[in-house]
Design an enzyme around this catalytic site. Sequence first.
Site, PDB file in Angstrom:
ATOM      1  N   GLU A 205       0.824  -1.213   0.000  1.00 17.64           N
ATOM      2  CA  GLU A 205       0.000   0.000   0.000  1.00 17.64           C
ATOM      3  C   GLU A 205       0.858   1.264   0.000  1.00 17.64           C
ATOM      4  OE1 GLU A 205      -2.688  -0.670   3.347  1.00 17.64           O
ATOM      5  OE2 GLU A 205      -4.039  -1.766   2.024  1.00 17.64           O
TER       6      GLU A 205
ATOM      7  N   GLU B   2     -12.767  -2.506  11.889  1.00 18.44           N
ATOM      8  CA  GLU B   2     -12.623  -1.658  10.705  1.00 18.44           C
ATOM      9  C   GLU B   2     -13.734  -1.899   9.684  1.00 18.44           C
ATOM     10  OE1 GLU B   2      -8.858  -2.103   8.769  1.00 18.44           O
ATOM     11  OE2 GLU B   2      -9.502  -0.998   6.996  1.00 18.44           O
TER      12      GLU B   2
ATOM     13  N   ASP C 112      -8.632  -8.900   3.510  1.00 19.85           N
ATOM     14  CA  ASP C 112      -8.374  -7.845   4.484  1.00 19.85           C
ATOM     15  C   ASP C 112      -9.492  -7.738   5.506  1.00 19.85           C
ATOM     16  OD1 ASP C 112      -7.305  -5.693   5.748  1.00 19.85           O
ATOM     17  OD2 ASP C 112      -7.804  -4.223   4.213  1.00 19.85           O
TER      18      ASP C 112
ATOM     19  N   GLU D 131     -22.991 -10.375   9.329  1.00 17.81           N
ATOM     20  CA  GLU D 131     -22.729 -10.919   7.989  1.00 17.81           C
ATOM     21  C   GLU D 131     -24.032 -10.943   7.181  1.00 17.81           C
ATOM     22  OE1 GLU D 131     -22.311 -15.119   7.786  1.00 17.81           O
ATOM     23  OE2 GLU D 131     -20.811 -15.053   6.208  1.00 17.81           O
TER      24      GLU D 131
ATOM     25  N   TRP E 218      -7.929  -2.155  -6.394  1.00 15.19           N
ATOM     26  CA  TRP E 218      -7.778  -2.674  -5.029  1.00 15.19           C
ATOM     27  C   TRP E 218      -8.053  -4.176  -4.918  1.00 15.19           C
ATOM     28  CZ3 TRP E 218      -5.379   0.001  -1.320  1.00 15.19           C
ATOM     29  CH2 TRP E 218      -5.262   1.376  -1.501  1.00 15.19           C
TER      30      TRP E 218
HETATM   31  O1  GCW Z   1      -7.141  -2.809   5.983  1.00 19.00           O
HETATM   32  C1  GCW Z   1      -6.141  -1.969   5.534  1.00 19.00           C
HETATM   33  C2  GCW Z   1      -6.445  -0.694   6.217  1.00 19.00           C
HETATM   34  C3  GCW Z   1      -5.265   0.212   6.341  1.00 19.00           C
HETATM   35  C4  GCW Z   1      -4.161  -0.569   7.017  1.00 19.00           C
HETATM   36  C5  GCW Z   1      -3.843  -1.780   6.143  1.00 19.00           C
HETATM   37  C6  GCW Z   1      -2.813  -2.673   6.774  1.00 19.00           C
HETATM   38  C7  GCW Z   1      -2.492   0.263   8.491  1.00 19.00           C
HETATM   39  O2  GCW Z   1      -7.480  -0.085   5.533  1.00 19.00           O
HETATM   40  O3  GCW Z   1      -5.650   1.312   7.107  1.00 19.00           O
HETATM   41  O4  GCW Z   1      -3.030   0.225   7.220  1.00 19.00           O
HETATM   42  O5  GCW Z   1      -4.981  -2.566   5.978  1.00 19.00           O
HETATM   43  O6  GCW Z   1      -3.210  -3.632   7.432  1.00 19.00           O
HETATM   44  O7  GCW Z   1      -1.638  -2.426   6.620  1.00 19.00           O
END
Ligand code: GCW
Length: 858
Positions: free
Chosen positions: A308, A415, A387, A552, A583
Site C-alpha cells: 500500500e 474496521e 483484508d 454478515e 484494489w
Molecule cells: O485494511 C487496511 C487498512 C489500512 C491498514 C492496512 C494494513 C495500516 O485499511 O488502514 O493500514 O490494511 O493492514 O496495513
Amino acid sequence: MFTNLLSKFIFLSAATASLVVLPGNAMAQTADPAWLRYESLKKSATGTPNLIAIVGRSPVLFSAGQELVRALGTRPAQQGRTASLPTKDAFFLGTLKDVRPYIPDLKPSHPLGPDAFWLKTVQRNGRRYWVIAGGNDRGVLYGTFALLRKIAQKQDVSSLDEMESPSAPIRWASEWDNLDGSIERGYAGRSIFFDGGKVRPDLTRVSEYARLLASIGIDACSINNVNADPKILGPDFIPQLVRVAEAFRPWGVRLAISVDLSAPKSVGGLSTFDPLEPQVAAWWKKTVDDIYSQIPDFAGFVIKADSEGRSGPSQYGRNAADAANVIARALKPHGGIMLYRAFVYNHHLNWNDPKADRARAAYDYFHALDGKFEDNVVLQIKNGPIDFQVCEPASPLFGAMKQTSEAVELQVTQEYLGQQRHLVFLPPMWKETTLDFDMHVDGVTEVKDILSGKVSSSKFPVSSQNSRNSKLETGNLRLGGYNAVVNVGLDQYWLGHPLAMANLYGYGRLAWNPDLSTAQIAKEWTELTFGTDPKVVDTITRMLLPSWRMYENYTGPLGLQTLTDITGPHYGPNIESSENNGWGQWHRADANGVGMDRTMATGTGFIGQYSAEVQKIYEPLEKCPDDLLLFMHHVPYTFVLHSGKTVIQYLYDSHYAGAEEAATLVTEWKLLHGLVDDGRYSEVLKRQEYQAGHAIVWRDAVANYFHKLSGIEDAQHRVGHDPDRIEAEAMQLSGYAPADVTPWETASGGKAVACTGQNSCSASLKFDHQGGNYTISVQYFDQDNGVSHYELLVNDHQVGSWAADDHLPSDKMNGHTSTRHTFDNVPLQRGDTVKIVGRPDGAEPAGLDYVELTRERQ
Ligand code: GCW
C-alpha cells in the site's frame, strides 16, 4: 465492611526476606475497569486467606500481589520479615524454583515453561496455602489473574491443582497509533500513547491498559501504526519510548514498535536503505543496540513493507527475506523478534484481467521464501487472504510455510465490521474461519496448531531453535502465535462500545488457549464484566454469540465480503466501490450473476494454493460451503444453495433476517434495565438502537442493489415495497429540495431532501390511514460537518426533537450517515398532519430520507 481483608503482604526470599507496604494511590483507576471489576468479590466471602506471601522482589511479582489486594480487600498492607512459611493461611506466590525451597515436596507433574503457572492448594502444619507458582514471574502474574477469574466467577477455589501454559510464545497486541495522537482505523478517541508528535506526559492509561493485557496473557504490545513514521527510531524518540516500556513493565508487557524500512535513510542520513548494504546492516545494529541499552526487555519490531505504497526491499530489487533478515540479525543477540507482515499485494491490479486476484498475493510472494528467514523472523499473516472482511477463508499461507514461523494477525478494532457502533462478537469468526480450520498439511493441521508450533515436523527442531534463540524464552515451543490490531483509545470504555471489549478479552483468551469454546469465552467475559446474575449472563451471551453471523447477514453474506465503501471509511454500504478499481476486493456482480471465480479449472487458481484436501472442499461447486460460495465461484443468481434457496433469494432473506435480529438486540438489552449500572446501560442502549436503524440501511441498500441488478423479484415481496414508508421527496416540502444521494442504494428511492440556504425547512404529510398508536421512524442524515436539529410535530404539537450530533465518518448524505430516530406510541388519527422540521447547521443540510409510520400491535 469487607469480609476479606488482606492484612499482610509479605515478600519472602531466601536471602533477604522483607515486607513491603503497598502505595495507596496505585489503586486509582481513570478509565472503565472493563473485566477487572472485582466488585462482587469484596461484598461476599470468598474463603481465601488474608495474607499474601511472595518469594522474590520483581515488579511483576509485586503487581501480582497488588492485584490480590485490589481484588479481595482494601486494607493497607503491613511490613514484616520472614524467611519461612507464614504461620497463617496465605496466598503463596513465586516462581516454582523459588517456591520449592519453602515447600520441598511440591512437585508438578510436568515442568512449568515460560509464562505457565500452577495453582495448587497445600496443607502444611495445620495451615493452608494457595500456591501460585509460575514458570517465570509473568507466569505468577498470569496465575494470579486466573485465580481471581475463578473467584469472580464464583467457582470453588478451596482445593486447586491446575496447570496452564500458553498455546504459543507470541501473544502480542498492536496499536495503529500515529505520533500526532490520531489512530488509523481507531474508533475510540485519541491515542493513549502519543500526542503532538511525542509520547504523552501522563501514561496512566498506558499502565491501566497493560494491566488489562496482562490479565488475558498478552505479553507484548506494538504501540505505533504499521504505516510507521520513521521518526520513532530517531535518537530523541527512543528515550520517550523508555517511559512507555516502564509503564508496561510491572505487568510483564514488553514494548514493541513498528518500523519503516527506509529509516536508515530517512532517520539515519544514509544514502540508501538497501538491506544488503553493509552500512544499512550496521545502522540497524547500532540502532537496535541503542534501544536495548535503554529498554533491555524490548520485544521487537513489526514491519509493513512493499505494501500500500510503503517503502520496501523491492525498491532495490531485494525481497522480504533480505529486508526481514537484516533487522532480525540486529535483534537476535538481544532475544528480539521481527514480525514481518505478509500483507503485501499490488493495489493497482487490472480489473479487466479475469486471472488477476488479490487473494493470491501473499502466497505467491512468500511461499517461495520459505526457509530463507532468520529464525527470529515470524511471518504475520492476516486471518484471511484479503483484508479483515466479514467472512473470508483462512489464508492459504498458513499451510504453505513449513520452515517459517507464523503468527496470525487478527483485528479487534472493527474496521470493516461496524467500527464498534455495531455489536459484533468476533471469537466465533476467528475460530470458525481460521483457528479451527484444518489446512490438511502433514496430517491434521488446524491453523491454531500451526501457530503454536505443535505440528509441521519440518519446522525448526525445538532444540536447535532453542539454542539459536536462547534469549527468546520459548521453552519447548517454537516461535509463532498471535498479534491483534486493537486500537484502544482515550474513550472511557477503551473501544467505544462497552460490549466491544469482549473481543479484546476473547482475543487474549484464544491466544492463550485456542481450544476454549466461544460460549465459554462469552460467559466468562460477561460474568467478569457484568456479574454472575444468570439473567444478565444469559441475556448478554445470547446477544454476543450470534452477532457475527447477524452482521454478515445484513452486510455481505455468501463470501461476498463486507460490501462496504472500500475506497472510503469502510463503514456503511457502497456495493460498487469494490468493483472496477485496482484494489482487488472484487465480487464481480453483473446482471446475470455474482462472485469471484477463484477455481483452478476456470478461475484465478487461488484454490490451488491450498492443500489437495482443502481444494476438494472449495473447487467443486456442489461441495463449496454456502458461506464462501461467492468468494470461490461466480454463479448465476438462480443458482441453488445447499440451503435450497437461490442465491438471490438468500441475499434478500438474509438481509431481512439480519436486520430483524439487530432490532432484537435492543429488546434483549432492555431486559437488563436496573440490572446493569446506569452508565453502561444507557451507553449500550444508545448503540443498540443506532445499530438496529443502521442494519435497515444496510438491508435496504444491498437488497435494492441486487434487485435492480438482477431484475429478480423477492419471493416475499419485501424488496422495493415499503408500504409504511413515505419518501421525504414525496411529502409537502417547504424550503427542502430533493437531492440525489450517492451511491443511489443508500437512500430510499435513491433520493433525499436537503435544506440549503434556509434557517429551517419542513416536510409534511396528511395521515390517511386507520387511527391508532404508531411508531414513527424518521430516516435522516447525520453528517460530520454540522449539528442539524430536527423536530417531529403532529398537528403542530411537538412530539419530540433531536440533534444530528454524532460523528459518523462522512460529510455527505450516504450510507455512512443515514440514521434512524424512532418515536413509539404516537397516537394518530386520519387527517392528522405529521411534520418534520429540519434546521441545518454548518455544511450539514438537515437531510431527510423518509418517514415510516408503523401501526403498533394492539
Ligand atoms: O485494511 C487496511 C487498512 C489500512 C491498514 C492496512 C494494513 C495500516 O485499511 O488502514 O493500514 O490494511 O493492514 O496495513
